[in-house]
Design an enzyme around this catalytic site. Structure first.
Site, PDB file in Angstrom:
ATOM      1  N   HIS A 143      14.654  21.647   8.640  1.00 50.44           N
ATOM      2  CA  HIS A 143      14.862  20.722   9.765  1.00 50.44           C
ATOM      3  C   HIS A 143      14.639  19.282   9.313  1.00 50.44           C
ATOM      4  CE1 HIS A 143      14.433  19.364  14.041  1.00 50.44           C
ATOM      5  NE2 HIS A 143      13.564  18.517  13.497  1.00 50.44           N
ATOM      6  N   GLU A 144      13.556  19.049   8.580  1.00 48.08           N
ATOM      7  CA  GLU A 144      13.252  17.693   8.118  1.00 48.08           C
ATOM      8  C   GLU A 144      14.247  17.229   7.051  1.00 48.08           C
ATOM      9  OE1 GLU A 144      11.316  16.184   9.915  1.00 48.08           O
ATOM     10  OE2 GLU A 144      10.281  17.856  10.878  1.00 48.08           O
ATOM     11  N   HIS A 147      17.250  15.970   8.777  1.00 46.32           N
ATOM     12  CA  HIS A 147      17.083  14.596   9.276  1.00 46.32           C
ATOM     13  C   HIS A 147      17.465  13.587   8.191  1.00 46.32           C
ATOM     14  CE1 HIS A 147      15.558  14.798  13.304  1.00 46.32           C
ATOM     15  NE2 HIS A 147      14.520  15.559  12.985  1.00 46.32           N
ATOM     16  N   GLU A 224      17.590  15.675  17.236  1.00 46.48           N
ATOM     17  CA  GLU A 224      16.779  16.870  17.025  1.00 46.48           C
ATOM     18  C   GLU A 224      17.626  18.134  17.115  1.00 46.48           C
ATOM     19  OE1 GLU A 224      13.612  17.226  15.994  1.00 46.48           O
ATOM     20  OE2 GLU A 224      13.742  15.050  15.735  1.00 46.48           O
TER      21      GLU A 224
END
Length: 290
Positions: A143-144, A147, A224
């Site tokens: 997930h990071e 980003h 997100e």
């Protein structure tokens, strides 16, 4: 939440400092609030300047605010696994290897920040490593990484720059209107004094800055969902759903009383407008529909 919160707080502080400087520069250049074109140009210069200064400071500030230990040489098997996992995900996502850090906190938190893909940081709390299994941690890391791959911090900075511009501009326009109204109603024909005008501008910038954060928070919530989808693409959506459900079943964070850095637990309410992350139930539902 930590990444976005630090960025917004730094930006607002810099914006207020630049506002003080701007109040000194504009009169020296003979620019009045009525000269809207010149005022807007200066508002854009200072607005984007504040946002990009915040971006440049983001990684440095984040590491120091949580006391992060950057892994240059893994000291144990956990750090080795963490380092190798992020390296593999970064390669698959097509980005340079970010800095990897661990910080001591009981909360299950993780964040990514940095001025560019070439100068990024992924930081993980000890609480996250203890409370999740490897599949779930892997999903959080993906997930990071997503980003970073999506360039979210840079895009956020551009949006913040636009928002800052209008905050600075309209604060001075409205203060100018108040000044003119005071001048016309005053028997002496004088408007606000220098300190009174300055105080009104600063107060308006603070209020408008807080209200403008609604736009930034909406963008953050949208990104997100995209980062969740990116994690699903890298490691599989079942791992990401499991990580979100783990957070959903956890206790509320003590960082600010109501939010988790990686996910937010809250009932649907007006306060959602100021949330950087969508409610976990919405994120899980979006992943299940992929």
């Amino acid at each position: 939440m930590l990444r976005i919160g630090l960025f917004l707080a730094t930006n607002l502080a810099i914006l207020l400092v630049l506002g003080v400087v701007m109040n000194l520069v504009l009169p020296a250049l003979g620019i009045e609030p009525s000269q809207y074109q010149s005022l807007f140009i200066f508002a854009a210069l200072f607005g984007f300047g504040g946002a990009f200064i915040s971006l440049a400071m983001s990684k440095w500030l984040a590491k120091r605010s949580v006391g992060a230990h950057v892994i240059t040489q893994p000291r144990n098997s956990t750090e080795q696994w963490l380092f190798n996992t992020i390296a593999g995900q970064a390669q698959r996502a097509g980005i340079p290897m970010p800095e990897v850090a661990i910080y001591d906190s009981p909360e299950p938190n993780a964040f990514a920040t940095g001025a560019s893909k070439k100068s990024s940081l992924v930081a993980v709390s000890t609480g996250l490593l203890r409370s999740m299994n490897q599949d779930e941690v892997e999903a959080v890391l993906a997930h990071e990484i997503s980003h970073i791959a999506n360039g979210d911090m840079v895009t956020l900075t551009l949006i913040q720059g636009v928002v800052n511009t209008f905050v600075i501009f309209f604060a001075r326009v409205i203060a100018g209107v108040i000044n003119n109204a005071t001048r016309s109603s005053s028997q002496s024909g004088q408007g606000l004094g220098g300190f009174a005008y300055f105080g009104i501008v600063m107060a308006l910038e603070l209020v408008f800055g807080i209200l403008a954060s609604v736009i930034v928070m909406w963008f953050s919530r949208h990104r997100e969902f995209r980062a969740d989808a990116g994690s699903a693409a890298l490691v599989g959506k079942h791992k990401m759903i499991a990580a979100l459900k783990r957070l959903q079943n956890g206790q509320e964070s003590t960082l600010d009383g109501s939010m988790l850095a990686f996910g937010i637990q809250s009932k649907r309410s007006f306060s959602e407008l100021f949330m950087s992350h969508p409610p976990l139930a919405k994120r899980i539902r979006a992943l299940e529909q992929l």
